[in-house]
Write an enzyme that holds these catalytic residues in place. Structure first.
Site, PDB file in Angstrom:
ATOM      1  N   TYR A 171      46.843  43.970  33.665  1.00 11.82           N
ATOM      2  CA  TYR A 171      46.708  44.565  34.996  1.00 11.82           C
ATOM      3  C   TYR A 171      45.432  44.103  35.684  1.00 11.82           C
ATOM      4  O   TYR A 171      45.453  43.733  36.857  1.00 11.82           O
ATOM      5  CB  TYR A 171      46.705  46.101  34.898  1.00 11.82           C
ATOM      6  CG  TYR A 171      46.594  46.772  36.248  1.00 11.82           C
ATOM      7  CD1 TYR A 171      47.685  46.846  37.093  1.00 11.82           C
ATOM      8  CD2 TYR A 171      45.384  47.331  36.683  1.00 11.82           C
ATOM      9  CE1 TYR A 171      47.596  47.454  38.345  1.00 11.82           C
ATOM     10  CE2 TYR A 171      45.280  47.941  37.920  1.00 11.82           C
ATOM     11  CZ  TYR A 171      46.386  47.998  38.749  1.00 11.82           C
ATOM     12  OH  TYR A 171      46.279  48.597  39.988  1.00 11.82           O
ATOM     13  N   GLY A 172      44.330  44.117  34.956  1.00 10.75           N
ATOM     14  CA  GLY A 172      43.049  43.791  35.576  1.00 10.75           C
ATOM     15  C   GLY A 172      42.934  42.351  36.022  1.00 10.75           C
ATOM     16  O   GLY A 172      42.384  42.062  37.083  1.00 10.75           O
TER      17      GLY A 172
END
Length: 254
Positions: A171-172
């Site tokens: 996600y990051g």
């Protein structure tokens, strides 16, 4: 509070409350929330904004181009674009072929590349990133951090890094890519369309109580909307922020 006039055309990729931030609005608000359009339209109707629904799936290039052509032909372009489409998986490893990379970076990149040419002079573009982009950045190698922070990284180089899955989280990392992409596109707008005074920024909503983030976030959806809406409604003639990463209406060092 901003006073929007002159028939602004706003496209919002996710529902965010505008009525509490605008004294008076003349124009059209189009929202794109596949599967939730009825509830979103009813909610914004209750705020007096009379939105319209426009089909748009950023993971579908044909859908993106059809929406671009619709806005160009009907309105001559867009005044405000808020890109808030995103997904998250409850896992930590990265995989550049997973849907998180596809939607959170590549599809949003394609959306920007199709729509930026039709943003009108004085327009505003807001890419909703995440504080996880900064956290993931700080977990990268010093060499990668230097490239992601550089002022000469190109979209092509960034795409290559995203395809390699450079970084630690699913996600990051794509959110890091989105923040960096926003900086790249902002530089490009400043270079290619300096007289148009278009402002483009990335921002973080904070931890908001949503289906994706869960029920425990300290912010309501309306509170989460404050920062992106404030960026979308920066007054005419403003020169900053531009190409910045903004959290709680404050520029966050990148």
């Amino acid at each position: 509070m901003p006073h929007l006039s002159g028939g602004w055309i706003i496209l919002v990729k996710e529902k965010c409350s505008l009525a509490g931030h605008v004294n008076k609005f003349y124009g059209a608000i189009h929202i794109s929330l596949p599967g939730r359009e009825t509830a979103a339209v009813e909610s914004l109707n209750s705020e007096g904004l009379k939105p319209l629904f426009q089909q748009l799936d950023i993971d579908d290039p044909e859908s993106v181009r059809a929406a671009r052509d619709f806005f160009k032909e009907k309105y001559g372009g867009l005044d405000v674009l808020i890109n808030n489409a995103g997904i998250a998986f409850k896992r930590t490893y990265w995989n550049p072929s997973c849907d998180s990379f596809k939607t959170n970076f590549f599809a949003t990149r394609d959306m920007c590349n199709e729509f930026l040419p039709i943003i009108k002079p004085g327009g505003r573009v807001v890419n909703v990133s995440s504080v996880m982009s900064s956290i993931a950045l700080n977990r990268c190698s010093p060499e990668l951090q230097a490239r992601f922070r550089s002022n000469d990284i190109t979209e092509e180089e960034l795409e290559g890094l995203m395809k390699r899955g450079a970084g630690p989280t699913a996600y990051g990392v794509p959110k890091t890519g989105l923040t960096v992409l926003s900086r790249i596109h902002a530089r490009k707008l400043r270079h290619e369309r300096p007289a148009d005074q278009i402002l483009l920024n990335a921002c973080c909503l904070g931890w908001v109580r949503t289906d994706m983030a869960g029920p425990n976030g300290p912010k309501s959806p309306d509170e989460g909307a404050i920062t992106p809406v404030s960026l979308a409604l920066l007054p005419a003639g403003a020169g900053e922020p531009h190409g910045q990463f903004v959290i709680d209406k404050k520029v966050h060092p990148w």
